[in-house]
Write a protein that holds these residues in place. Structure first.
Motif, PDB file in Angstrom:
ATOM      1  N   PRO A   1      52.807   8.827   3.629  1.00  0.00           N
ATOM      2  CA  PRO A   1      53.060   7.688   2.737  1.00  0.00           C
ATOM      3  C   PRO A   1      52.148   7.699   1.519  1.00  0.00           C
ATOM      4  CG  PRO A   1      52.824   6.945   5.003  1.00  0.00           C
ATOM      5  CD  PRO A   1      52.529   8.407   5.010  1.00  0.00           C
ATOM      6  N   HIS A   2      52.658   7.240   0.385  1.00  0.00           N
ATOM      7  CA  HIS A   2      51.940   7.334  -0.871  1.00  0.00           C
ATOM      8  C   HIS A   2      50.604   6.601  -0.854  1.00  0.00           C
ATOM      9  CE1 HIS A   2      51.733   8.588  -4.980  1.00  0.00           C
ATOM     10  NE2 HIS A   2      51.430   7.367  -5.372  1.00  0.00           N
ATOM     11  N   THR A   3      50.579   5.425  -0.162  1.00  0.00           N
ATOM     12  CA  THR A   3      49.330   4.658  -0.131  1.00  0.00           C
ATOM     13  C   THR A   3      48.232   5.448   0.579  1.00  0.00           C
ATOM     14  OG1 THR A   3      50.352   3.530   1.745  1.00  0.00           O
ATOM     15  CG2 THR A   3      50.135   2.281  -0.299  1.00  0.00           C
ATOM     16  N   TYR A   4      48.586   6.152   1.638  1.00  0.00           N
ATOM     17  CA  TYR A   4      47.599   6.966   2.363  1.00  0.00           C
ATOM     18  C   TYR A   4      47.024   8.008   1.415  1.00  0.00           C
ATOM     19  CZ  TYR A   4      48.901   5.320   7.065  1.00  0.00           C
ATOM     20  OH  TYR A   4      49.112   4.581   8.196  1.00  0.00           O
ATOM     21  N   ARG A   5      47.893   8.634   0.660  1.00  0.00           N
ATOM     22  CA  ARG A   5      47.438   9.692  -0.247  1.00  0.00           C
ATOM     23  C   ARG A   5      46.514   9.125  -1.302  1.00  0.00           C
ATOM     24  NH1 ARG A   5      52.335  13.591  -1.925  1.00  0.00           N
ATOM     25  NH2 ARG A   5      50.565  14.620  -2.902  1.00  0.00           N
ATOM     26  N   GLU A   6      46.854   7.946  -1.802  1.00  0.00           N
ATOM     27  CA  GLU A   6      46.032   7.321  -2.840  1.00  0.00           C
ATOM     28  C   GLU A   6      44.649   6.983  -2.333  1.00  0.00           C
ATOM     29  OE1 GLU A   6      49.029   5.035  -5.914  1.00  0.00           O
ATOM     30  OE2 GLU A   6      47.664   3.873  -4.627  1.00  0.00           O
ATOM     31  N   VAL A   7      44.601   6.472  -1.092  1.00  0.00           N
ATOM     32  CA  VAL A   7      43.323   6.079  -0.512  1.00  0.00           C
ATOM     33  C   VAL A   7      42.499   7.313  -0.156  1.00  0.00           C
ATOM     34  CG1 VAL A   7      42.249   5.075   1.539  1.00  0.00           C
ATOM     35  CG2 VAL A   7      44.070   3.842   0.354  1.00  0.00           C
ATOM     36  N   ALA A   8      43.177   8.328   0.379  1.00  0.00           N
ATOM     37  CA  ALA A   8      42.463   9.514   0.857  1.00  0.00           C
ATOM     38  C   ALA A   8      41.868  10.343  -0.275  1.00  0.00           C
ATOM     39  CB  ALA A   8      43.396  10.383   1.691  1.00  0.00           C
ATOM     40  N   TRP A   9      42.568  10.401  -1.385  1.00  0.00           N
ATOM     41  CA  TRP A   9      42.178  11.314  -2.453  1.00  0.00           C
ATOM     42  C   TRP A   9      40.724  11.181  -2.927  1.00  0.00           C
ATOM     43  CZ3 TRP A   9      41.022  11.298  -7.760  1.00  0.00           C
ATOM     44  CH2 TRP A   9      41.069  12.579  -8.346  1.00  0.00           C
ATOM     45  N   PRO A  10      40.234   9.947  -3.219  1.00  0.00           N
ATOM     46  CA  PRO A  10      38.851   9.870  -3.677  1.00  0.00           C
ATOM     47  C   PRO A  10      37.828   9.800  -2.553  1.00  0.00           C
ATOM     48  CG  PRO A  10      39.924   7.731  -3.913  1.00  0.00           C
ATOM     49  CD  PRO A  10      40.886   8.632  -3.217  1.00  0.00           C
ATOM     50  N   MET A  11      38.274   9.904  -1.300  1.00  0.00           N
ATOM     51  CA  MET A  11      37.369   9.729  -0.156  1.00  0.00           C
ATOM     52  C   MET A  11      36.107  10.597  -0.176  1.00  0.00           C
ATOM     53  SD  MET A  11      37.339   7.473   2.020  1.00  0.00           S
ATOM     54  CE  MET A  11      38.277   6.064   2.521  1.00  0.00           C
ATOM     55  N   PRO A  12      36.238  11.908  -0.398  1.00  0.00           N
ATOM     56  CA  PRO A  12      35.023  12.740  -0.373  1.00  0.00           C
ATOM     57  C   PRO A  12      33.958  12.235  -1.330  1.00  0.00           C
ATOM     58  CG  PRO A  12      36.944  14.126  -0.357  1.00  0.00           C
ATOM     59  CD  PRO A  12      37.442  12.721  -0.590  1.00  0.00           C
ATOM     60  N   LEU A  13      34.393  11.905  -2.561  1.00  0.00           N
ATOM     61  CA  LEU A  13      33.433  11.421  -3.539  1.00  0.00           C
ATOM     62  C   LEU A  13      32.828  10.093  -3.066  1.00  0.00           C
ATOM     63  CD1 LEU A  13      32.181  12.085  -6.212  1.00  0.00           C
ATOM     64  CD2 LEU A  13      33.933  10.694  -7.336  1.00  0.00           C
ATOM     65  N   TYR A  14      33.720   9.245  -2.555  1.00  0.00           N
ATOM     66  CA  TYR A  14      33.291   7.942  -2.082  1.00  0.00           C
ATOM     67  C   TYR A  14      32.269   8.076  -0.958  1.00  0.00           C
ATOM     68  CZ  TYR A  14      33.545   3.293   0.002  1.00  0.00           C
ATOM     69  OH  TYR A  14      33.224   2.071   0.528  1.00  0.00           O
ATOM     70  N   LEU A  15      32.548   8.985  -0.017  1.00  0.00           N
ATOM     71  CA  LEU A  15      31.627   9.187   1.109  1.00  0.00           C
ATOM     72  C   LEU A  15      30.284   9.740   0.628  1.00  0.00           C
ATOM     73  CD1 LEU A  15      34.032  10.638   3.807  1.00  0.00           C
ATOM     74  CD2 LEU A  15      32.891   8.428   3.821  1.00  0.00           C
ATOM     75  N   LEU A  16      30.340  10.656  -0.310  1.00  0.00           N
ATOM     76  CA  LEU A  16      29.109  11.244  -0.848  1.00  0.00           C
ATOM     77  C   LEU A  16      28.250  10.169  -1.506  1.00  0.00           C
ATOM     78  CD1 LEU A  16      28.915  14.178  -0.339  1.00  0.00           C
ATOM     79  CD2 LEU A  16      29.341  14.627  -2.763  1.00  0.00           C
ATOM     80  N   VAL A  17      28.885   9.358  -2.342  1.00  0.00           N
ATOM     81  CA  VAL A  17      28.149   8.302  -3.026  1.00  0.00           C
ATOM     82  C   VAL A  17      27.595   7.296  -2.018  1.00  0.00           C
ATOM     83  CG1 VAL A  17      28.351   6.345  -4.615  1.00  0.00           C
ATOM     84  CG2 VAL A  17      29.376   8.545  -5.202  1.00  0.00           C
ATOM     85  N   SER A  18      28.409   6.945  -1.024  1.00  0.00           N
ATOM     86  CA  SER A  18      27.936   6.008   0.003  1.00  0.00           C
ATOM     87  C   SER A  18      26.725   6.570   0.719  1.00  0.00           C
ATOM     88  CB  SER A  18      29.016   5.755   1.052  1.00  0.00           C
ATOM     89  OG  SER A  18      30.139   5.196   0.454  1.00  0.00           O
ATOM     90  N   PHE A  19      26.805   7.859   1.048  1.00  0.00           N
ATOM     91  CA  PHE A  19      25.688   8.480   1.737  1.00  0.00           C
ATOM     92  C   PHE A  19      24.443   8.471   0.858  1.00  0.00           C
ATOM     93  CE2 PHE A  19      23.410  10.794   4.745  1.00  0.00           C
ATOM     94  CZ  PHE A  19      22.719  11.813   4.100  1.00  0.00           C
ATOM     95  N   GLY A  20      24.633   8.738  -0.415  1.00  0.00           N
ATOM     96  CA  GLY A  20      23.521   8.700  -1.347  1.00  0.00           C
ATOM     97  C   GLY A  20      22.865   7.329  -1.375  1.00  0.00           C
ATOM     98  N   CYS A  21      23.685   6.295  -1.447  1.00  0.00           N
ATOM     99  CA  CYS A  21      23.144   4.933  -1.483  1.00  0.00           C
ATOM    100  C   CYS A  21      22.433   4.607  -0.175  1.00  0.00           C
ATOM    101  CB  CYS A  21      24.272   3.914  -1.706  1.00  0.00           C
ATOM    102  SG  CYS A  21      24.988   4.032  -3.331  1.00  0.00           S
ATOM    103  N   TYR A  22      23.051   5.020   0.929  1.00  0.00           N
ATOM    104  CA  TYR A  22      22.448   4.773   2.239  1.00  0.00           C
ATOM    105  C   TYR A  22      21.086   5.454   2.319  1.00  0.00           C
ATOM    106  CZ  TYR A  22      21.397   5.610   7.141  1.00  0.00           C
ATOM    107  OH  TYR A  22      20.751   5.725   8.335  1.00  0.00           O
TER     108      TYR A  22
END
Lengths: 250, 94
Positions: free
Chosen positions: B31-52
């Motif tokens: 589904p398109h929404t899954y793809r939209e959410v998943a696409w920036p995930m790696p960057l999002y996780l990296l930034v979250s980890f950095g903040c953590y």
């Protein structure tokens, strides 16, 4: 009724603790650390011996050690000197060769580690029959005196990186105030190849690899030397190299 | 398995899952929404980890115990030790 001297001290269950003290230019601190060790061990009632491994200190540390031997006895103070500065791992091996204890304490001789924690190490070890008990500056009442913000930042940052990469199951990997079962220390010291900070880290990482159990005791670390020898770029670089080496090989 | 291998394995699994969901290379009609959410995930996780990481190290530095009491106690004991040792015959330089 015959007068009997009641001993309020400890279980005489055959445990003996050998304290390994590698020294280099500790002419002033050695008597003090020995005095404190004798004080706290005598209070605890446990059998002990202190093994001084001097690496040819030019400041006469060995002479002072000999005087201490006269004061406290050759059964309590053992001297195992070496001709030159040869590194910690070999100092432990050398010191252990004549250790008569079944447990070994390792600690710094410069008063940064305080012998008052000895009974806590022993209690912790008995609590879980741990193969090794590590003093931690990062948990509980543990802490440091004499560090500025920069030093604390480097310390916590390095420790965080270590925790993320190695997930070692111990909060303080670079600390060197520890209690080992003698067999365990003998086994580990043979397997560890690094130097300096990384050596202490490697000991714990390899202990976990070999499924030895590790307990922790909060300790206070009083750094009186920091002002003279700040943590420099070189040490940081070799720490990172050592950390990566452990990351890749363990 | 060494820690390096564990990390590589873990990263491969996450990367594979990400490619599967974000780019749908096997045409599973994600589904398109899954793809939209998943696409920036790696960057999002990296930034979250950095903040953590920053927050954790910052917190730990701020709460690093300063053992004033231990230092004081040590000073006192050093004096007592010197006197006692002198009386037992130790020749010290200071």
């Amino acid at each position: 009724m015959s007068a009997r001297k009641t001993s309020r001290s400890k279980p005489n269950n055959g445990d003996k603790y050998s304290v390994l003290l590698p020294t280099y230019n500790e002419r002033e601190n050695l008597p003090l650390i020995v005095w404190l060790l004798v004080k706290y061990f005598d209070e605890s009632g446990y059998k002990y011996e202190i093994i001084v491994i001097d690496d040819g200190s030019p400041d006469g540390t060995l002479k002072v050690a000999e005087q201490l031997q006269k004061i406290y006895g050759e059964d309590k103070i053992l001297l195992r000197p070496r001709a030159s500065k040869l590194g910690l791992g070999t100092a432990y091996i050398h010191g252990m060769k004549h250790a008569s204890g079944n447990f070994i304490f390792i600690m710094d001789a410069d008063l940064s580690h305080h012998p008052k924690f000895i009974k806590e190490f022993i209690a912790k070890q008995k609590e879980g029959d741990y193969d090794l008990v590590s003093g931690t500056r990062y948990r509980g009442n543990g802490g440091v005196y004499g560090w500025d913000l920069r030093r604390k930042l480097i310390s916590r940052g390095a420790n965080f990186l270590t925790q993320v990469l190695l997930r070692p199951g111990a909060s303080d990997l670079t600390g060197s105030f520890r209690l080992y079962k003698k067999k365990v220390l003998e086994c580990l010291v043979e397997r560890c190849v690094s130097k300096g900070y990384v050596f202490q880290m490697e000991m714990i990482v390899r202990a976990r690899q070999l499924n030895y159990t590790v307990g922790e005791v909060p300790i206070t670390f009083v750094d009186r030397v920091y002002g003279e020898s700040k943590l420099g770029g070189n040490e940081i670089v070799s720490f990172v190299k050592g950390l990566l080496m452990l990351f890749v090989t363990t | 398995m060494t820690k390096l291998m564990e990390w590589l394995f873990g990263i491969s699994v996450v990367l594979a899952a990400w490619v599967l969901v974000a780019f749908d290379p096997l045409d599973l009609s994600v589904p398109h929404t899954y793809r939209e959410v998943a696409w920036p995930m790696p960057l999002y996780l990296l930034v979250s980890f950095g903040c953590y990481s920053l927050a954790t190290v910052g917190y730990r530095v701020a709460t690093f115990n300063d053992c004033q009491e231990a230092a004081r106690e040590l000073q006192g004991q050093i004096k007592a030790a010197k006197e006692d040792l002198r009386s037992k015959g130790l020749k010290m330089c200071n």
